[in-house]
Design an enzyme around this catalytic site. Structure first.
Site, PDB file in Angstrom:
ATOM      1  N   LYS A  47      19.373  76.301 148.453  1.00 52.24           N
ATOM      2  CA  LYS A  47      19.294  74.961 147.858  1.00 52.24           C
ATOM      3  C   LYS A  47      17.918  74.313 148.026  1.00 52.24           C
ATOM      4  O   LYS A  47      17.480  73.551 147.165  1.00 52.24           O
ATOM      5  CB  LYS A  47      20.361  74.055 148.471  1.00 52.24           C
ATOM      6  CG  LYS A  47      21.771  74.374 148.004  1.00 52.24           C
ATOM      7  CD  LYS A  47      22.735  73.353 148.586  1.00 52.24           C
ATOM      8  CE  LYS A  47      24.145  73.572 148.085  1.00 52.24           C
ATOM      9  NZ  LYS A  47      25.045  72.488 148.516  1.00 52.24           N
ATOM     10  N   ASN A  68      21.519  71.678 143.801  1.00 48.68           N
ATOM     11  CA  ASN A  68      22.777  72.440 143.748  1.00 48.68           C
ATOM     12  C   ASN A  68      23.150  72.828 142.319  1.00 48.68           C
ATOM     13  O   ASN A  68      24.065  73.620 142.114  1.00 48.68           O
ATOM     14  CB  ASN A  68      23.933  71.697 144.432  1.00 48.68           C
ATOM     15  CG  ASN A  68      24.501  70.573 143.578  1.00 48.68           C
ATOM     16  OD1 ASN A  68      23.840  70.077 142.668  1.00 48.68           O
ATOM     17  ND2 ASN A  68      25.713  70.166 143.865  1.00 48.68           N
ATOM     18  N   ASP A  84      25.968  66.501 144.283  1.00 50.28           N
ATOM     19  CA  ASP A  84      26.871  66.244 145.418  1.00 50.28           C
ATOM     20  C   ASP A  84      27.113  64.745 145.634  1.00 50.28           C
ATOM     21  O   ASP A  84      28.243  64.332 145.906  1.00 50.28           O
ATOM     22  CB  ASP A  84      26.298  66.851 146.708  1.00 50.28           C
ATOM     23  CG  ASP A  84      26.597  68.340 146.837  1.00 50.28           C
ATOM     24  OD1 ASP A  84      27.525  68.824 146.168  1.00 50.28           O
ATOM     25  OD2 ASP A  84      25.900  69.013 147.623  1.00 50.28           O
ATOM     26  N   THR A 134      21.483  65.774 166.709  1.00 51.35           N
ATOM     27  CA  THR A 134      20.013  65.858 166.807  1.00 51.35           C
ATOM     28  C   THR A 134      19.414  64.562 166.256  1.00 51.35           C
ATOM     29  O   THR A 134      19.453  64.320 165.037  1.00 51.35           O
ATOM     30  CB  THR A 134      19.480  67.061 166.007  1.00 51.35           C
ATOM     31  OG1 THR A 134      20.167  68.233 166.438  1.00 51.35           O
ATOM     32  CG2 THR A 134      17.985  67.238 166.189  1.00 51.35           C
TER      33      THR A 134
HETATM   34  P1  NAP Z   1      24.288  71.628 157.363  1.00 52.03           P
HETATM   35  O1  NAP Z   1      23.172  71.295 156.434  1.00 52.03           O
HETATM   36  O2  NAP Z   1      24.246  72.852 158.175  1.00 52.03           O
HETATM   37  O3  NAP Z   1      24.457  70.344 158.356  1.00 52.03           O
HETATM   38  C1  NAP Z   1      25.434  70.352 159.353  1.00 52.03           C
HETATM   39  C2  NAP Z   1      25.353  69.072 160.172  1.00 52.03           C
HETATM   40  O4  NAP Z   1      26.414  69.107 161.118  1.00 52.03           O
HETATM   41  C3  NAP Z   1      24.058  68.930 160.954  1.00 52.03           C
HETATM   42  O5  NAP Z   1      23.688  67.589 161.010  1.00 52.03           O
HETATM   43  C4  NAP Z   1      24.443  69.436 162.343  1.00 52.03           C
HETATM   44  O6  NAP Z   1      23.761  68.777 163.390  1.00 52.03           O
HETATM   45  C5  NAP Z   1      25.884  69.042 162.443  1.00 52.03           C
HETATM   46  N1  NAP Z   1      26.607  69.989 163.283  1.00 52.03           N
HETATM   47  C6  NAP Z   1      26.768  71.319 163.074  1.00 52.03           C
HETATM   48  N2  NAP Z   1      27.484  71.871 164.067  1.00 52.03           N
HETATM   49  C7  NAP Z   1      27.752  70.860 164.936  1.00 52.03           C
HETATM   50  C8  NAP Z   1      28.459  70.801 166.185  1.00 52.03           C
HETATM   51  N3  NAP Z   1      29.014  71.886 166.730  1.00 52.03           N
HETATM   52  N4  NAP Z   1      28.551  69.611 166.797  1.00 52.03           N
HETATM   53  C9  NAP Z   1      27.989  68.507 166.263  1.00 52.03           C
HETATM   54  N5  NAP Z   1      27.306  68.507 165.085  1.00 52.03           N
HETATM   55  C10 NAP Z   1      27.205  69.667 164.436  1.00 52.03           C
HETATM   56  O7  NAP Z   1      25.679  71.703 156.578  1.00 52.03           O
HETATM   57  P2  NAP Z   1      26.068  70.938 155.210  1.00 52.03           P
HETATM   58  O8  NAP Z   1      25.717  71.793 154.055  1.00 52.03           O
HETATM   59  O9  NAP Z   1      25.574  69.537 155.277  1.00 52.03           O
HETATM   60  O10 NAP Z   1      27.667  70.978 155.306  1.00 52.03           O
HETATM   61  C11 NAP Z   1      28.354  70.169 156.245  1.00 52.03           C
HETATM   62  C12 NAP Z   1      29.841  70.189 155.931  1.00 52.03           C
HETATM   63  O11 NAP Z   1      30.078  69.573 154.671  1.00 52.03           O
HETATM   64  C13 NAP Z   1      30.446  71.598 155.858  1.00 52.03           C
HETATM   65  O12 NAP Z   1      31.708  71.584 156.473  1.00 52.03           O
HETATM   66  C14 NAP Z   1      30.617  71.839 154.370  1.00 52.03           C
HETATM   67  O13 NAP Z   1      31.764  72.630 154.107  1.00 52.03           O
HETATM   68  C15 NAP Z   1      30.870  70.423 153.862  1.00 52.03           C
HETATM   69  N6  NAP Z   1      30.453  70.265 152.458  1.00 52.03           N
HETATM   70  C16 NAP Z   1      31.401  69.905 151.557  1.00 52.03           C
HETATM   71  C17 NAP Z   1      31.049  69.724 150.244  1.00 52.03           C
HETATM   72  C18 NAP Z   1      32.105  69.343 149.257  1.00 52.03           C
HETATM   73  O14 NAP Z   1      31.844  69.384 148.059  1.00 52.03           O
HETATM   74  N7  NAP Z   1      33.275  68.949 149.707  1.00 52.03           N
HETATM   75  C19 NAP Z   1      29.711  69.885 149.832  1.00 52.03           C
HETATM   76  C20 NAP Z   1      28.761  70.247 150.781  1.00 52.03           C
HETATM   77  C21 NAP Z   1      29.145  70.432 152.101  1.00 52.03           C
HETATM   78  P3  NAP Z   1      22.212  69.048 163.743  1.00 52.03           P
HETATM   79  O15 NAP Z   1      21.426  68.158 162.822  1.00 52.03           O
HETATM   80  O16 NAP Z   1      22.145  68.640 165.165  1.00 52.03           O
HETATM   81  O17 NAP Z   1      21.969  70.512 163.508  1.00 52.03           O
END
Ligand code: NAP
Length: 252
Positions: A47, A68, A84, A134
């Protein structure tokens, strides 16, 4: 979801998955131009790389820092979009929630959180509090909301009208019972949205329901971001109900 929509509108289109190795987005997009694709979705891990590989960007894609959806705009040019945020707002509308003037808390500061924070600010939310493990990521994400954005702590959740989980905590197949926040901070009068689409009811949603909060899962955002993409590619109104039913079947 897209193939069901193409069939529904009798469009001679097909949506297929093409695996692209990291570092090969430019080459893949050259192929898209040469082959005359009608559009494409971009997903993990491409992305951000797609930002550099398109010819133009929408304001949302530039602000969020991720593409996306790619839309051909003529003469072999590709526009990078991010649907999104619009998809998230459409999913809130389905829940009857208007973020204008409301206090919103977002857990997480990754790609999904950035799209949500940017969209909530655009929709006139009064305050958008970003809570993330973070702090530097939280700062950068909160900045997307301008004056309405700030970095917060879990204690801020109790004062929020809307709480959004944009961390992967609760995702099927992971340490899936882990909660991103103490549910004691949630309660009546709040809408708690978990962006995780699978499982349909996440541990956070269950805990929030038990505390009297309203809840919604990630399916709505998933379907609506796809519906926006469909409309950008085809110029036709997306059959959202058909797309939702297909997404539910795929996630079962
Ligand atoms: P990402 O870019 O990897 O970001 C993940 C975020 O969650 C980061 O801020 C990370 O913190 C935090 N995180 C990860 N593991 C953690 C833990 N164990 N404890 C506390 N914080 C944690 O992921 P993303 O693409 O944003 O996706 C996030 C979620 O949204 C996923 O579950 C995905 O399935 C969902 N999503 C849904 C849609 C939809 O259309 N429904 C679209 C996109 C994403 P740090 O900053 O500290 O690393």
């Amino acid at each position: 979801m897209h193939n069901a929509a193409f069939r529904e509108l009798d469009l001679d289109w097909i949506y297929v998955a093409c695996e692209v190795a990291p570092g090969h987005v430019e080459a893949a997009f050259a192929g898209v131009r040469a082959l005359g694709f009608g559009g494409l979705s971009v997903t993990i891990p491409h992305k951000a790389a797609a930002l550099e590989a398109v010819d133009e960007l929408t304001a949302a894609a530039r602000a969020v820092g991720a593409v996306n959806t790619v839309v051909p705009v003529g003469d072999g040019r590709l526009r990078g979009e991010n649907t999104d945020g619009a998809g998230f707002l459409a999913s809130l509308a389905d829940e009857g929630f208007d973020p204008a003037g409301r206090i919103c808390a977002v857990l997480g500061a990754g790609g999904a959180a950035r799209a949500v924070v940017h969209a909530l600010a655009g929709a006139g939310a009064a305050e958008i509090v970003v809570v993330n493990r973070t702090p530097a990521h939280a700062e950068a994400t909160a900045a997307l909301a301008g004056a309405a954005g700030r970095v917060g702590s879990p204690a801020d959740l109790s004062g929020a009208d809307l709480v959004v989980n944009a961390t992967p905590l609760g995702l099927a197949g992971s340490r899936s019972e882990e909660l991103p926040v103490d549910p004691g901070l949630l309660g009546e009068g709040q809408l708690v949205v978990d962006l995780i689409p699978n499982p349909a009811v996440t541990p956070l949603m269950r805990a929030a329901l038990a505390r009297g909060a309203g809840v919604a899962g990630g399916l709505g955002m998933l379907v609506h971001q796809g519906a926006r993409a469909f409309e950008l590619w085809t110029g036709r109104p997306a059959p959202v109900g058909v797309m939702r039913a297909a997404a539910v079947r795929a996630l079962e």
